[in-house]
Each structure stands twice: as structure tokens, then as C-alpha cells.
Design a protein around this motif. Sequence first.
Motif, PDB file in Angstrom:
ATOM      1  N   HIS A   1       1.308  -4.395   7.721  1.00  0.00           N
ATOM      2  CA  HIS A   1       2.568  -4.859   8.323  1.00  0.00           C
ATOM      3  C   HIS A   1       2.722  -6.372   8.200  1.00  0.00           C
ATOM      4  CE1 HIS A   1       4.250  -1.210  10.284  1.00  0.00           C
ATOM      5  NE2 HIS A   1       3.010  -0.794  10.129  1.00  0.00           N
TER       6      HIS A   1
ATOM      7  N   ASP B   1      -4.325   4.575  11.016  1.00  0.00           N
ATOM      8  CA  ASP B   1      -4.537   3.188  11.450  1.00  0.00           C
ATOM      9  C   ASP B   1      -4.930   2.269  10.300  1.00  0.00           C
ATOM     10  OD1 ASP B   1      -4.026   3.962  13.981  1.00  0.00           O
ATOM     11  OD2 ASP B   1      -6.140   4.055  14.617  1.00  0.00           O
TER      12      ASP B   1
ATOM     13  N   SER C   1      -9.206   0.009   6.753  1.00  0.00           N
ATOM     14  CA  SER C   1      -8.170  -1.011   6.604  1.00  0.00           C
ATOM     15  C   SER C   1      -8.606  -2.183   5.726  1.00  0.00           C
ATOM     16  CB  SER C   1      -7.718  -1.502   7.975  1.00  0.00           C
ATOM     17  OG  SER C   1      -8.831  -1.949   8.699  1.00  0.00           O
TER      18      SER C   1
ATOM     19  N   ARG D   1       6.700   3.831   8.169  1.00  0.00           N
ATOM     20  CA  ARG D   1       5.626   4.774   8.500  1.00  0.00           C
ATOM     21  C   ARG D   1       6.194   6.148   8.823  1.00  0.00           C
ATOM     22  NH1 ARG D   1       1.124   1.472   9.797  1.00  0.00           N
ATOM     23  NH2 ARG D   1      -0.114   3.390   9.640  1.00  0.00           N
TER      24      ARG D   1
ATOM     25  N   ASN E   1      -2.342  -0.190   9.175  1.00  0.00           N
ATOM     26  CA  ASN E   1      -1.708  -1.121  10.116  1.00  0.00           C
ATOM     27  C   ASN E   1      -1.691  -2.576   9.648  1.00  0.00           C
ATOM     28  OD1 ASN E   1      -1.155   1.044  11.720  1.00  0.00           O
ATOM     29  ND2 ASN E   1      -2.750   0.622  13.241  1.00  0.00           N
TER      30      ASN E   1
ATOM     31  N   GLU F   1       0.692   7.672   9.218  1.00  0.00           N
ATOM     32  CA  GLU F   1       0.418   7.050  10.514  1.00  0.00           C
ATOM     33  C   GLU F   1      -1.027   6.582  10.666  1.00  0.00           C
ATOM     34  OE1 GLU F   1       0.832  10.091   9.713  1.00  0.00           O
ATOM     35  OE2 GLU F   1      -0.628  11.343  10.735  1.00  0.00           O
TER      36      GLU F   1
END
Length: 342
Positions: A238, A232, A209, A245, A235, A230
Motif C-alpha cells: 500500500h 497480510d 511480506s 484488495r 499489506n 486479503e
Amino acid sequence: MAQHFLLSSQAKTLNLLKIAKYTEKQAESYFRKLRWANTNGKPVCPRCGSLKHYDLKGRSVWKCKECHKQFSVTSGTLFAGHKLPLRTYLFAIALFSNEAKGMSALKLSRDLKVQYKTAFVLLHKIREALLETRDEETLMNGTCEIDGAYVNGYVRPENKKEDRIDRRLYENQNPKKRCIIVVRQRYGKGTEYVGSKRTLTFILKNENSKDIMKIANNIIEKGSEVHADESDAYNPLHAKYNMKRVNHSVEYYSEEGACSNQAESYFARFRRFQEGQIHKMDNLYLLNYANEMAYREDTRRMSNGEIFNDISEKCMKTLQSNEWTGYWQGNHRVSERLESAA
Ligand SMILES: [Zn+2]
């Protein structure tokens, strides 16, 4: 049904036979017009910018009247100090332009009847020009897709079952495994085209990430709609983007229309390139390979004549690189081009 673009006559504007018949003078004049477009091919000294020069008899070399340096059409560019005739470079670019899934050095060495090493470096010079001239400044907006795929991670299983290791475990993975991240901006709704308009690729050690946020920050405008799977790793996006997603283990399109089909189509082309043409991709040059496929995706609706002109121009606009001048004499890139957050 409308005819597919690539089957139409507008898509086929490049005449290989004609380019194969070019004389050295014609090839040089073509490169001059691209390099010195503002003066319609009239030589400009690459050192001081002067237009005044002496013509050196019998050679395509000029001597600047201001700084007294000699120069040719390729001085200071990627093709500086070239040993092959310019017409060979031009023909190589023409062949390269026509390969939808990329080209192997073995094939080019056969087509040009040059050594494998020569063809290898020539192809990498063209790839370098495509990478050096890619636009990393203009932000992507509207609707974008982002996705990653792993390459060079294959671990051959041992012959006997009792010797085999669990290849899913981190410590048993191939240390050369890398992740290509692709970001694609789609054409806006109501435009003439569908699919993707612009593509950028980056290399990471893994899909994490922190690095992905850095890439997104650098190239996707805040508030854009971003489609991702999907994992991680996406994430944190967002916080800045309107995320859509899709969970690929359940569906390819989510109910609210999320999909990463454009990213998948990029990877489909990349895999065919790797498995069908290149086979062994050194991580040192992985970004160049990845970017070549991004270029081919983005130019898929251009005629081959336009692609040929575009690549030739990019080669003339790319400065001489230490990595590819004297490659076989030991000038090499020393580190990978990884995109990592500090
Ligand atoms: Zn000069």
C-alpha cells in the motif's frame, strides 16, 4: 459471435508434417538463420566474431580463419555437443509449441523414439531457454495482479485415524512446500485485447511480506494499480502502489472492481500442467516449470507458427548451460532458484 482465435486459421500456421519431413540440411539452415540473423545465416565465429572461415568437407563444421577454432551452428548454445540430429530438435520444439498445458518427458520420448532421459533433458533445455530469455528488466505498469499459490506441500494422511497428525501445524508441513508468486500486467483499457499481457513468476518458501515487497520493487513501477487478495503479505504494498484488495472468502470481485482473476487463470493452467503432465516437480526446477506456464499464457494469442519460431530462436540465443550439458553424467543444478529478500 466472433470465432475463437485458436479455432481460426490464423492460429494454425505450423505444419508438423512439413517439419517432420525436414532434412538435416534444412534443419541446420533454419537454425543458422535464427542464430546468425544479421548475416542471413552466414556463419560467424562464436569465439572471435570473424566472418572468415574454411568449410570442412562433408561436415557442418567450420574452421575460423582468424582464431582457427572449429565451430558448428550449435557451438556455445544450449544444444552444443548435441548427439541427436538437428531435425529431431526442431521437431521436438514443434511438438512442444503445440502443447497448451505442457508436455511430459514420457510423451516426448515416445514421439521421438528416444530414451526417457534424453527427452527429459531436451524438455528442460527448452524450458531453460524460455527462462533465460525472459524479460526481467522492463517494469510492469498500469494495472497488475499479484498472487501466490502453494505447491509440493501435500502430506499423505496416515491410514488409521489415531495415527493422523494435524496437517495445518507448521511442524507437520511438508518441508518441500513452496509458494509460486505470479505477477501479471493487464492490457490497458481501450486496447484491442483483454486479460493479461505479461506474466512473471517467482518461487518463495512462503508467502511473506518481505519477499513480496522485494519482488514488487524489482518489477512493478511505483504508483501502478495492483490487485491482490486479503493476505497480510501484501499489506506493505500500500505504501508504494494504488492497491485494490479482494477478500476471496466473501467475494470474487470487490465493489471497487478488485479481482485477481488473471492470476487465478495462470494457476489454473499451472495446476493442469502439474497434475496432468508432470506429476512430480522437483523444487530445483520449479521456477522453470512455473515460467513455462507463464510463457504459454503470454503467447496464447500468437499462432503456433510464431510460437515455434520464437522458441527456436530463444534456444539459439541461450548460452550453453553446465546444468544441462552432461546432466546424466552428474552435472546438476545444486541449489533452488528462490527469490528471497536478504
Ligand atoms: Zn574465430
